[in-house]
Design an enzyme around this catalytic site. Structure first.
Site, short mmCIF file in Angstrom:
data_model
loop_
_atom_site.label_atom_id
_atom_site.label_comp_id
_atom_site.label_asym_id
_atom_site.label_seq_id
_atom_site.Cartn_x
_atom_site.Cartn_y
_atom_site.Cartn_z
N LYS A 176 21.36 43.89 43.46
CA LYS A 176 21.31 42.90 44.53
C LYS A 176 22.31 43.28 45.62
CE LYS A 176 20.31 39.06 46.62
NZ LYS A 176 19.00 38.89 47.32
N SER A 190 9.83 60.55 65.57
CA SER A 190 9.84 59.63 64.46
C SER A 190 8.92 58.44 64.74
CB SER A 190 11.27 59.18 64.15
OG SER A 190 11.37 58.64 62.86
#
Length: 326
Positions: A176, A124
């Protein structure tokens, strides 16, 4: 009375001499500490690399954003090192931190011959780091790849429901601070996260395709998140060669014109005083010379950094530490 006076005078003379030599010992030790610390500072002149050596850089563990590491690699760009070998043993880390390290190594490669050696793992973000180099070497049993992006978060909604706890919130918009782990993830929040993952994944795939010279067919074989052994990776174009540091040195000599027979020396990205046994010894000698034996003993047991940190702590402490060995 005369005999007593002579004894007193002799004692004072001895004390003056002892004080003089204590001060001299302290000054010498302090100068040695300052000089060695300068040498050991990342990128400082003489930092374990010279015009007659190859710098060895070690990238271990989780990769995060690190301004000190970036600065150290910038200083290595301007050093007298003939070339750089980057050893990687990392499962990855944050995407931003991996990109930062990739960019730093790309700039370094523009100024010095650079080769990557995969020790155990370059997965990764660790693989993002590796492809900054034009040549990647790995051992047969090394693991490379894991090309993909992951976004994980815990969700405690069912647990909170069981214990009768409800988290109240007031926010400007539905997305949010989503997801927050205290309530089921809404379809809108999941879609937003999915867009983030896909965008980062597209960037990762494009980077691999560009840096490893793959076509779309070759790329699709390696971007499903799997890791591959070094033996598999060479056929998949994820790496260039099987081998170790000696293989890397040979490649630098044959392909980059690096002078043969150069020593490979460690270039520390983040040295700490506590990593340097000499500093611990020098500090102890200095404090012993000044008659501060108790502090010297603490340094000998715990190291310079911990001793300084503890000396700066005031007030009542609840502090655990391993028992000092006899």
């Amino acid at each position: 009375m005369s005999l007593d006076s002579d004894i007193i005078v002799d004692r004072r003379r001895i004390r003056r001499k002892l004080t003089f030599w204590r001060v001299m010992a302290a000054l010498i030790a302090i100068a040695a500490i300052a000089g060695f610390a300068l040498i050991a500072t990342p990128g400082a002149p003489g930092t374990f690399v010279s015009a007659g050596s190859i710098a060895r850089v070690q990238i271990d563990g989780l990769i995060r954003s690190d301004s000190d590491r970036t600065r150290a690699l910038e200083l290595l760009e301007d050093s007298q090192a003939a070339a750089v070998i980057v050893h990687i043993n990392s499962p990855g880390g944050t995407t931003a931190g991996s990109e930062q390290l990739y960019d730093s190594l790309t700039r370094l490669k523009a100024k010095k011959p650079l080769v990557v050696v995969v020790e155990g793992l370059a997965a990764s973000g660790g693989y993002i780091t590796a492809i900054a180099s034009d040549h990647i070497i790995a051992q047969q049993s090394s693991l490379v790849g894991s090309i993909g992006v992951l976004f994980q978060f815990p969700n405690f909604a069912e647990l909170l429901k069981t214990v009768g706890v409800k988290v109240e919130e007031v926010k400007s918009t539905p997305l949010k601070a989503a997801p927050n782990g205290f309530e089921p993830t809404s379809p809108e929040a999941r879609a937003a996260l999915d867009a983030l993952v896909k965008d980062s994944y597209a960037w990762f795939k494009d980077l691999v395709k560009q840096r490893r010279g793959m076509d779309d067919t070759q790329l699709e074989k390696v971007v499903d998140g799997r890791v591959f052994t070094g033996r598999q990776a060479i056929d998949l174009k994820l790496i260039d060669q099987l081998g170790d540091e000696k293989t890397a040195v040979t490649w630098l000599e044959e392909q980059k014109g690096v002078k043969k027979g150069l020593n490979v020396r460690d270039y520390k990205l983040e040295p700490r005083f506590s990593d340097l046994p000499f500093l611990k010894t020098a500090a102890s000698v200095t404090l012993e010379a000044l008659g501060l034996g108790s502090i010297a003993h603490q340094i000998a047991q715990t190291g310079v950094v911990q001793a300084v940190d503890r000396a700066g702590m005031d007030g009542m402490l609840a502090l655990w530490q391993p028992a000092a060995s006899n």
